[in-house]
Design an enzyme around this catalytic site. Structure first.
Site, short mmCIF file in Angstrom:
data_model
loop_
_atom_site.label_atom_id
_atom_site.label_comp_id
_atom_site.label_asym_id
_atom_site.label_seq_id
_atom_site.Cartn_x
_atom_site.Cartn_y
_atom_site.Cartn_z
N SER A 119 35.15 -61.37 15.03
CA SER A 119 33.82 -61.85 15.43
C SER A 119 33.40 -61.49 16.84
O SER A 119 32.22 -61.58 17.17
CB SER A 119 33.75 -63.38 15.27
OG SER A 119 33.66 -63.73 13.92
N LYS B 16 27.49 -68.19 23.51
CA LYS B 16 27.46 -68.28 22.05
C LYS B 16 27.21 -69.73 21.66
O LYS B 16 27.83 -70.64 22.20
CB LYS B 16 28.79 -67.78 21.49
CG LYS B 16 28.85 -67.71 19.97
CD LYS B 16 30.15 -67.07 19.48
CE LYS B 16 30.19 -66.97 17.96
NZ LYS B 16 31.43 -66.31 17.49
N SER C 46 30.74 -62.74 14.09
CA SER C 46 29.77 -63.81 14.22
C SER C 46 29.13 -63.90 15.60
O SER C 46 28.18 -64.67 15.79
CB SER C 46 30.43 -65.15 13.89
OG SER C 46 31.42 -65.49 14.86
#
Length: 523
Positions: A230, A132, A206
């Site tokens: 997320s 990420k 996210s």
């Protein structure tokens, strides 16, 4: 393709150049098999000599190159460093084979045991992993989706450091929404990330880039983070597995690690792959004084019969609405089918609902964000004169306004009441099962208006945040089926504080009674 050291706006942000190497193209059939392989599958194939890490990395880089225009899930392709790490993994496996052969001739010990022993310090040796973008990789730009905030860290994030030490091969970095503060993945910097199951729909956020890339077969493992769902929301929408560990179990970086709602996370395509990755990244770390010593989650039962015997008669609570969330019918259909299958497996499933109200939970969460997160976001935007999307402006305004009404000491009192209610509801059970999301599918774009005419923020379409409030509870999100829009559905398994093994045991049972491995998006 080569390593990119900077990001460009919108859809052209990925560095992509063909380097004149002698690597040949892999057939689509071979590519599909490699893309579907889990981390454990790859390690077994490497140890047996059936595959080489370099072959896997080259094949997956080709896949990223071919599929990225459809998904927009990647901010940076780490081709050069990935190939170098894969070549080193090739050498390590070859060395283990050679050392094992000599050892066997001399001492007549078991060949596989000798090889396993020589590689035990690197359980993910040669396994590609998606990072990420918010997880710092030394020497690479870090923006969290806001280009004006770009910096170049000199050290890896603790979980990136641990993955690399375990032999994992970072292959791409994945998209995030701005400030990682959305349940969709869209930014002014990188544009819209799409769900490989249905390109008109979001993969969630996210950690949506990680979820989409996992589902598309870019790698078998990915990093995520979770402050309001997320990790779990993209896991649900992308048909993968995501784990929110109890607060402090996985180290983070300050100051964000001081927020007790959040955790950095392991994501993968099987429960056991996520367990192994979690064990790699968990545990006390010098960079995070709030991290705690962690006992590894033990290996799961080797077959379905053994798992069934261990779970026979154990109670789990099924909550369809977590009080009064308005949940889509197809999500409920797959949730109840999974609960019925667990009951047939011998698990004692009882239905209960907490005395929670979605409006009150979201008000509490936004008061927390207004005290803990929104002020620093506002300061960073002002300092950098950053241009941000409306969903960020509205998030900050809504959080600050809510915090102005509810002082921090009042949020702590209300959080205690929420936790007490969960403890009472789970009394006598080892876990709670609930939907991850109230909406089975959402469009692949940020909401035009984040707050509706009733003052409800769009995050209320999700059901993950109650278990950020219950921040010491491990929560594992696993797939349950396919919704009416062709987007996967999922549930979250909530165990008692720090009872991580229970969450993984129930996750393995769901995986056994509702097999998922053969389902993949038709890319």
């Amino acid at each position: 393709m080569s390593d990119s050291r900077s990001a460009e706006p919108a859809a052209s942000h990925i560095a992509s150049s063909h380097e004149g190497t002698a690597v040949g193209r892999t057939s689509l059939a071979d590519e599909a098999q490699i893309a579907a392989a889990g981390a454990a599958d790859l390690v077994r194939a490497y140890r047996s000599g059936a595959l080489r890490p370099s072959t896997v990395v080259d094949t997956l880089l080709q896949r990223v190159d071919r599929l990225e225009p459809q998904l927009n899930a990647v901010t940076e392709v780490l081709a050069d460093s990935a190939r170098a790490r894969a070549a080193e993994a090739d050498r390590r496996y070859a060395q283990a084979d050679g050392g094992q052969a000599d050892h066997v001739n001399a001492d007549h010990v078991d060949a596989e045991a000798a090889k396993t022993s020589s590689l035990a310090s690197q359980p993910l040796l040669g396994v590609p992993v998606i990072l990420k973008e918010k997880h710092a990789l030394a020497g690479h730009a870090l923006t969290q989706g806001v280009i004006e905030l770009a910096e170049t860290p000199t050290a890896d994030h603790p979980i990136v450091e641990r993955l690399i030490a375990a032999g994992a091969v970072p292959i791409v970095r994945s998209t995030v929404p701005e400030f990682c503060a959305a349940t969709v993945t869209e930014s002014r910097q990188w544009g819209v990330t799409r769900n490989p199951w249905n390109s008109e729909c979001t993969p969630g956020g996210s950690s949506g880039g990680s979820g989409a890339a996992l589902a598309a077969g870019y790698a078998p493992l990915a990093t995520g983070s979770d402050i309001g769902g997320s990790t779990r929301i993209p896991a649900c929408y992308c048909g993968i597995v995501g784990y929110k560990a109890p607060y402090g179990v996985v180290p983070g970086l300050q100051p964000s690690s001081m927020d007790w709602y959040r955790s950095d996370s392991a994501m993968g395509r099987t429960v056991d792959d996520v367990r192994v990755m979690h064990n790699v990244i968990a545990g006390q770390h010098a960079a995070d004084q709030l991290s705690i010593p962690s006992t590894p989650v033990p290996a799961l039962p080797g077959d379905s019969a053994e798992l069934q015997a261990q779970l026979a008669g154990r109670r789990v609570v099924l909550s369809s609405r977590l009080g009064d969330y308005d949940v889509d019918a197809d999500t409920l259909r797959e949730l109840h089918a999974t609960a019925e299958a667990l009951a047939n497996f011998g698990v004692d499933v009882v239905e209960r609902e907490p005395a929670w109200h979605a409006d009150a939970l979201m008000e509490l969460a936004f008061a927390h964000y207004g005290h803990m997160l929104a002020p620093s976001m506002s300061d960073e935007i002002d300092r950098a004169h950053a241009a941000v999307s409306p969903y960020i402006t509205q998030f900050v305004e809504h959080a600050l306004a809510t915090a102005a009404r509810i002082p921090l000491h009042e949020t702590l009192r209300r959080e205690t009441a929420v936790r007490d209610e969960l403890s009472a509801m789970m009394n006598g059970a080892i876990a709670l099962l609930a939907p991850v999301t109230a909406r089975t599918a959402l469009p692949a774009q940020a909401p035009i208006n984040s707050v509706d005419e009733h003052g409800r923020h769009y995050w209320q379409q999700q059901m993950a945040v109650p278990f950020n409030i219950n921040n010491r509870c491990p929560v594992l999100a696993v797939p349950t089926g396919i919704g009416d829009a062709g987007v996967p559905t999922g549930l979250q398994i909530v165990a008692h504080p720090y009872a991580q093994n229970d969450a993984f045991m129930i996750g393995a049972a769901v995986e056994s009674v509702r097999p998922w491995a053969g389902r993949r998006p038709a890319l």
